[in-house]
Motif scaffolding. Structure first.
Motif, PDB file in Angstrom:
ATOM      1  N   SER A  35      83.343  21.270  69.382  1.00  0.00           N
ATOM      2  CA  SER A  35      82.608  20.018  69.562  1.00  0.00           C
ATOM      3  C   SER A  35      81.657  20.098  70.762  1.00  0.00           C
ATOM      4  N   TRP A  36      81.996  20.914  71.749  1.00  0.00           N
ATOM      5  CA  TRP A  36      81.152  21.048  72.945  1.00  0.00           C
ATOM      6  C   TRP A  36      80.047  22.078  72.788  1.00  0.00           C
ATOM      7  N   LYS A  37      80.184  22.996  71.863  1.00  0.00           N
ATOM      8  CA  LYS A  37      79.223  24.093  71.745  1.00  0.00           C
ATOM      9  C   LYS A  37      77.788  23.625  71.560  1.00  0.00           C
ATOM     10  N   GLY A  38      77.585  22.546  70.812  1.00  0.00           N
ATOM     11  CA  GLY A  38      76.234  22.078  70.537  1.00  0.00           C
ATOM     12  C   GLY A  38      75.597  21.309  71.676  1.00  0.00           C
ATOM     13  N   ASN A  57      74.682  20.460  77.983  1.00  0.00           N
ATOM     14  CA  ASN A  57      75.209  20.160  79.311  1.00  0.00           C
ATOM     15  C   ASN A  57      76.702  20.430  79.463  1.00  0.00           C
ATOM     16  N   SER A  58      77.302  21.099  78.501  1.00  0.00           N
ATOM     17  CA  SER A  58      78.749  21.276  78.559  1.00  0.00           C
ATOM     18  C   SER A  58      79.158  22.733  78.722  1.00  0.00           C
ATOM     19  N   GLY A  59      78.301  23.551  79.299  1.00  0.00           N
ATOM     20  CA  GLY A  59      78.595  24.972  79.478  1.00  0.00           C
ATOM     21  C   GLY A  59      79.894  25.240  80.209  1.00  0.00           C
ATOM     22  N   ASN A  60      80.142  24.496  81.289  1.00  0.00           N
ATOM     23  CA  ASN A  60      81.388  24.696  82.048  1.00  0.00           C
ATOM     24  C   ASN A  60      82.608  24.311  81.229  1.00  0.00           C
ATOM     25  N   ASN A  61      82.512  23.239  80.467  1.00  0.00           N
ATOM     26  CA  ASN A  61      83.624  22.822  79.626  1.00  0.00           C
ATOM     27  C   ASN A  61      83.943  23.882  78.582  1.00  0.00           C
ATOM     28  N   VAL A  62      82.903  24.443  77.972  1.00  0.00           N
ATOM     29  CA  VAL A  62      83.111  25.478  76.955  1.00  0.00           C
ATOM     30  C   VAL A  62      83.794  26.687  77.584  1.00  0.00           C
ATOM     31  N   GLU A  63      83.359  27.098  78.760  1.00  0.00           N
ATOM     32  CA  GLU A  63      83.975  28.247  79.423  1.00  0.00           C
ATOM     33  C   GLU A  63      85.436  27.976  79.780  1.00  0.00           C
TER      34      GLU A  63
END
Length: 58
Positions: free
Chosen positions: A22-25, A28-34
């Protein structure tokens, strides 16, 4: 150390993968994805440990 049931680990893994997807797209969520990728890796490791045959455990 007490291990969690395999079903609980699998459930958490499914939830984490859905969260990651859900965060990949979102740009602004690069840190969350990592962070969720690291969490998924730790869950996969925990699952592998939990499903090892008892004979291989020390």
């Amino acid at each position: 150390m007490m291990t969690r049931p395999v079903e609980k680990i699998e459930s958490d893994l499914i939830k984490a993968r859905k969260e990651r997807d859900s965060w990949k797209g979102n740009r602004n969520s690069g840190n969350n994805v990592e962070m969720v990728k690291k969490y998924i890796a730790s869950l996969e490791k925990e699952l592998a440990e939990a499903t090892k045959p008892e004979a291989n455990k020390a």
